[in-house]
Write an enzyme that holds these catalytic residues in place. Structure first.
Site, PDB file in Angstrom:
ATOM      1  N   TYR A  61      -2.271  -1.681  -3.249  1.00 33.37           N
ATOM      2  CA  TYR A  61      -1.071  -0.939  -4.047  1.00 33.37           C
ATOM      3  C   TYR A  61       0.451  -0.506  -3.467  1.00 33.37           C
ATOM      4  O   TYR A  61       1.195   0.212  -4.140  1.00 33.37           O
ATOM      5  CB  TYR A  61      -2.019   0.447  -4.036  1.00 33.37           C
ATOM      6  CG  TYR A  61      -3.611   0.381  -5.193  1.00 33.37           C
ATOM      7  CD1 TYR A  61      -3.896  -1.236  -5.662  1.00 33.37           C
ATOM      8  CD2 TYR A  61      -3.980   1.455  -5.243  1.00 33.37           C
ATOM      9  CE1 TYR A  61      -5.206  -0.933  -6.055  1.00 33.37           C
ATOM     10  CE2 TYR A  61      -5.260   0.897  -6.158  1.00 33.37           C
ATOM     11  CZ  TYR A  61      -5.783  -0.381  -6.531  1.00 33.37           C
ATOM     12  OH  TYR A  61      -6.812  -0.127  -7.150  1.00 33.37           O
TER      13      TYR A  61
ATOM     14  N   LYS B 228      -8.805   0.088  -0.130  1.00 38.58           N
ATOM     15  CA  LYS B 228      -9.598  -1.286   0.151  1.00 38.58           C
ATOM     16  C   LYS B 228      -8.657  -2.294   0.720  1.00 38.58           C
ATOM     17  O   LYS B 228      -7.647  -2.115   0.602  1.00 38.58           O
ATOM     18  CB  LYS B 228      -9.602  -1.826  -1.098  1.00 38.58           C
ATOM     19  CG  LYS B 228     -10.127  -0.658  -2.570  1.00 38.58           C
ATOM     20  CD  LYS B 228      -9.974  -1.011  -3.949  1.00 38.58           C
ATOM     21  CE  LYS B 228     -10.557   0.195  -4.522  1.00 38.58           C
ATOM     22  NZ  LYS B 228      -9.300   1.033  -4.793  1.00 38.58           N
TER      23      LYS B 228
ATOM     24  N   HIS C 192     -12.380  -5.882  -2.142  1.00 39.69           N
ATOM     25  CA  HIS C 192     -11.530  -4.871  -3.295  1.00 39.69           C
ATOM     26  C   HIS C 192     -12.374  -6.380  -3.889  1.00 39.69           C
ATOM     27  O   HIS C 192     -11.805  -6.223  -5.059  1.00 39.69           O
ATOM     28  CB  HIS C 192      -9.580  -6.013  -3.292  1.00 39.69           C
ATOM     29  CG  HIS C 192      -9.256  -5.224  -4.222  1.00 39.69           C
ATOM     30  ND1 HIS C 192      -8.391  -4.590  -3.709  1.00 39.69           N
ATOM     31  CD2 HIS C 192      -9.249  -4.586  -5.348  1.00 39.69           C
ATOM     32  CE1 HIS C 192      -7.526  -3.950  -4.666  1.00 39.69           C
ATOM     33  NE2 HIS C 192      -8.345  -4.100  -5.795  1.00 39.69           N
TER      34      HIS C 192
END
Length: 294
Positions: A70, A95, A128
């Site tokens: 992200y 993650k 992930h």
């Protein structure tokens, strides 16, 4: 030694009468995880994600979910520090991304995420995606981090029963959480049943579906009118009553507040069934958990 946070827990039977943002589920290792949290996927690093996290903490959220992919871990960490809220009252998840999977590379990726977040420990660390040929070595690294006390709980994201069975066959530690796309268009009932059988907490990302058409579906809008709630609140309540941890994403202060206001009503069983009946095995994205080549 693992750090224990003083959350209030639901009963061991996982009752669905969740009454507030401080209510938790108890993971297989005894760690308590909030039922509702803030997801920050697509939130821009810097002021945007900082505002979202600060608003969430202000409104009573205790769980924040981010990821290396992200690219906003630094902002999340800054917001946590600026909030001055006690660290042991928060539940922070991140993650390891696909490109960093493998044993040594995962250990290094964890340390990089921890430094960006500027936290001494993490509450939950996830794989992930199940990258073929790599997720077992990645899981070994997570087990090492867990046993060393650097993370309080470990789990996976976007893993299907076959992946989970493979991990369980090769490790003495079973994933404690499986975070997957989960909403009324994609109920993933076989996976939910599998996780319940093996005491793996299912967690929903994209619980409101991407694109917005779920929020305007007649079944959802009719129930929203019936209960005096918004369509989003109806869907989030549907998640919670199935004992699914839920992390709706938003960077808008009013939406973050709205998403938290789901603890003062309960959906009738017949209405739960109506919502579940919308399942179409429809994903928000084209990502295939069985073909992780990204």
């Amino acid at each position: 030694m693992l750090v224990e946070a003083p959350f209030e827990a639901l009963s061991s039977e996982g009752e669905t009468s969740v009454t507030g943002l401080s209510d938790t589920t108890t993971l297989a290792n005894g760690v308590k995880m909030p039922w509702l949290g803030l997801g920050v996927w697509m939130a821009k690093d810097g002021e945007e994600v900082k505002r979202a996290v600060r608003a969430a903490i202000e409104f009573g959220y205790r769980s924040i979910d981010t990821a290396a992919a992200y690219a906003n871990e630094e902002g999340v960490g800054q917001a946590i520090r600026e909030s001055a809220f006690p660290r042991d009252q928060l539940f922070i998840t991140t993650k390891v991304w696909n490109a960093n999977q493998g044993y040594e590379s995962t250990l290094a990726a964890f340390e990089e995420s921890r430094k960006k977040l500027q936290l001494d420990y993490l509450d939950l660390y996830l794989i992930h995606w199940a990258v073929p040929g790599r997720y077992l070595d990645t899981w070994r690294a997570l087990v090492r981090l867990y046993k060393d006390g650097r993370v309080r709980a470990i789990g996976v994201s976007n893993h299907q029963p076959e992946h989970l069975e493979d991990i369980m066959a090769h490790s003495d530690v079973t994933p404690m959480v499986n975070q997957v796309e989960f909403h009324p268009y994609l109920t993933q009932r076989p996976l939910l049943d599998f996780c319940r059988k093996h005491n793996i907490q299912l967690e929903a990302w994209s619980p409101l579906f991407r694109g917005g058409d779920l929020l305007t579906h007649p079944v959802i809008t009719t129930l929203a009118e019936k209960y005096g709630k918004t369509p989003a609140q109806i869907i989030l309540r549907w998640d919670l009553q199935q004992q699914v941890v839920t992390i709706p994403k938003s960077v808008h202060r009013e939406r973050i507040k709205e998403n938290a206001e789901v603890f003062d009503f309960e959906l009738a069983e017949v209405d739960m069934d109506q919502i579940s009946g919308l399942n179409a095995n429809r994903r928000s994205f084209d990502y295939d958990p069985y073909n992780v080549n990204f």
